[in-house]
Design an enzyme around this catalytic site. Structure first.
Site, PDB file in Angstrom:
ATOM      1  N   ASP A 208     -34.793 -29.387 -41.807  1.00 61.63           N
ATOM      2  CA  ASP A 208     -34.509 -28.006 -42.231  1.00 61.63           C
ATOM      3  C   ASP A 208     -33.910 -28.025 -43.636  1.00 61.63           C
ATOM      4  O   ASP A 208     -33.541 -29.081 -44.141  1.00 61.63           O
ATOM      5  CB  ASP A 208     -33.500 -27.354 -41.268  1.00 61.63           C
ATOM      6  CG  ASP A 208     -32.164 -28.092 -41.264  1.00 61.63           C
ATOM      7  OD1 ASP A 208     -32.173 -29.312 -41.007  1.00 61.63           O
ATOM      8  OD2 ASP A 208     -31.128 -27.472 -41.550  1.00 61.63           O
ATOM      9  N   ASP A 210     -30.773 -27.216 -45.960  1.00 64.73           N
ATOM     10  CA  ASP A 210     -29.337 -27.095 -45.760  1.00 64.73           C
ATOM     11  C   ASP A 210     -28.920 -25.633 -46.017  1.00 64.73           C
ATOM     12  O   ASP A 210     -29.762 -24.797 -46.377  1.00 64.73           O
ATOM     13  CB  ASP A 210     -28.641 -28.071 -46.726  1.00 64.73           C
ATOM     14  CG  ASP A 210     -27.259 -28.448 -46.258  1.00 64.73           C
ATOM     15  OD1 ASP A 210     -27.076 -28.708 -45.060  1.00 64.73           O
ATOM     16  OD2 ASP A 210     -26.344 -28.478 -47.107  1.00 64.73           O
TER      17      ASP A 210
END
Ligand SMILES: [Zn+2]
Length: 286
Positions: A208, A210
């Site tokens: 993902d 941050d």
């Protein structure tokens, strides 16, 4: 040929396809490793696997016994370690499900003293400007490319302490430093592997963005776990491709790291230290 070590991160707790599996416990002068080491054959080569958080993911990044894990690998005759690790992306171009064949690290943890085998009675300063074995790293990158996966050639991994993720200010600070991805575990392993003259390379898989990213608010834990599982599947394909083509001889400098690094007068190194570190320093100490 020396054995090939594999350290699995979040989501990678076992590797199907390893044949003639034997699970062994290893004792070390530094305490207990994360769990039993899995020995066996993968793509016709001898491998040793350990999940750094243990099966069931029960050990936090701050409490992994990195020294025991790497020492255990050394004791089992491992000459190269491939680390598979989940990470967060600090740049737009490193998208979820992308891989990076990391080439640099920055350390932001609080445990520097536990990241060396040379902490008592013996001093060694290893050369560490290039913390990843370039030979092994380029094999990872080329394997990812040959499988048509989205893999980036290099990248800087900032190792935060955790276990909480970054604040927004921290995330923006790391971005301003030019960091590429963030994780919690690989720096210590890279340093210890180099001290033990083991080649080490990190295959970082982005789960993902941050918290700096505008999309971050809409990311659910379900999405992250889905990405983690897809990444693990592809990471295993890369691992198999690398291991299949790995040649026995190492043409890098990793195997001679300690040649000029141990500064302590041999006469004053305590006998216990010599005995404890025999498998690492034995060839340099009479
Ligand atoms: Zn190497």
């Amino acid at each position: 040929m020396g054995r090939i070590g594999i350290i699995g991160g979040s989501g990678l707790y076992e590797i199907e396809g390893i044949k003639n599996v034997k699970k062994v416990s290893v004792t070390t002068p530094f305490g207990k490793p994360s769990g039993k080491f899995v020995l066996g054959m993968l793509e016709g080569k001898e491998v040793v696997f350990v999940p750094r958080h243990d099966v069931g993911h029960r050990i936090t990044p701050s409490h992994i016994n990195y020294r025991a894990n790497i020492f255990g690998m050394k004791k089992l005759g491992v000459e190269r370690i491939i680390s598979v690790t989940a990470c967060g992306s600090l740049k737009d171009e490193f998208k979820p499900l992308d891989f990076l064949a990391i080439d640099q690290f920055v350390d932001r943890t609080n445990y520097a003293r536990d990241m060396s085998f040379f902490s008592e009675g013996i001093v060694a300063h290893i050369e560490f400007s290039h913390p990843v074995c370039e030979e092994l790293r380029s094999l990872l990158y080329n394997a990812g490319k040959s499988l048509n996966l989205s893999i980036h050639n290099g990248g800087t991994y900032i190792n935060m302490e955790g276990p909480a993720f970054s604040t927004l200010a921290e995330s923006n600070l790391y971005r301003s430093w030019g960091m590429d991805v963030i994780g919690m575990t690989n720096f210590a392993e890279a340093k210890l592997a180099r001290e033990a003259e083991i080649c080490y390379a990190t295959l970082a898989a982005v789960t993902d963005y941050d918290c700096w990213h505008p999309q971050h608010e809409s990311v659910t834990i379900d999405m992250i776990i889905q990405n983690l599982n897809k990444n693990v599947k592809n990471a295993k394909r890369i691992l198999c491709a690398v291991i299949k083509n790995l040649k026995p001889e190492r043409n890098c400098n990793c195997k001679d790291t300690l040649k000029y690094a141990i500064i302590t007068d041999r006469k004053v190194i305590p006998a216990k230290v010599k005995k404890d570190l025999e498998i690492i320093i034995g060839k340099y100490i009479e």
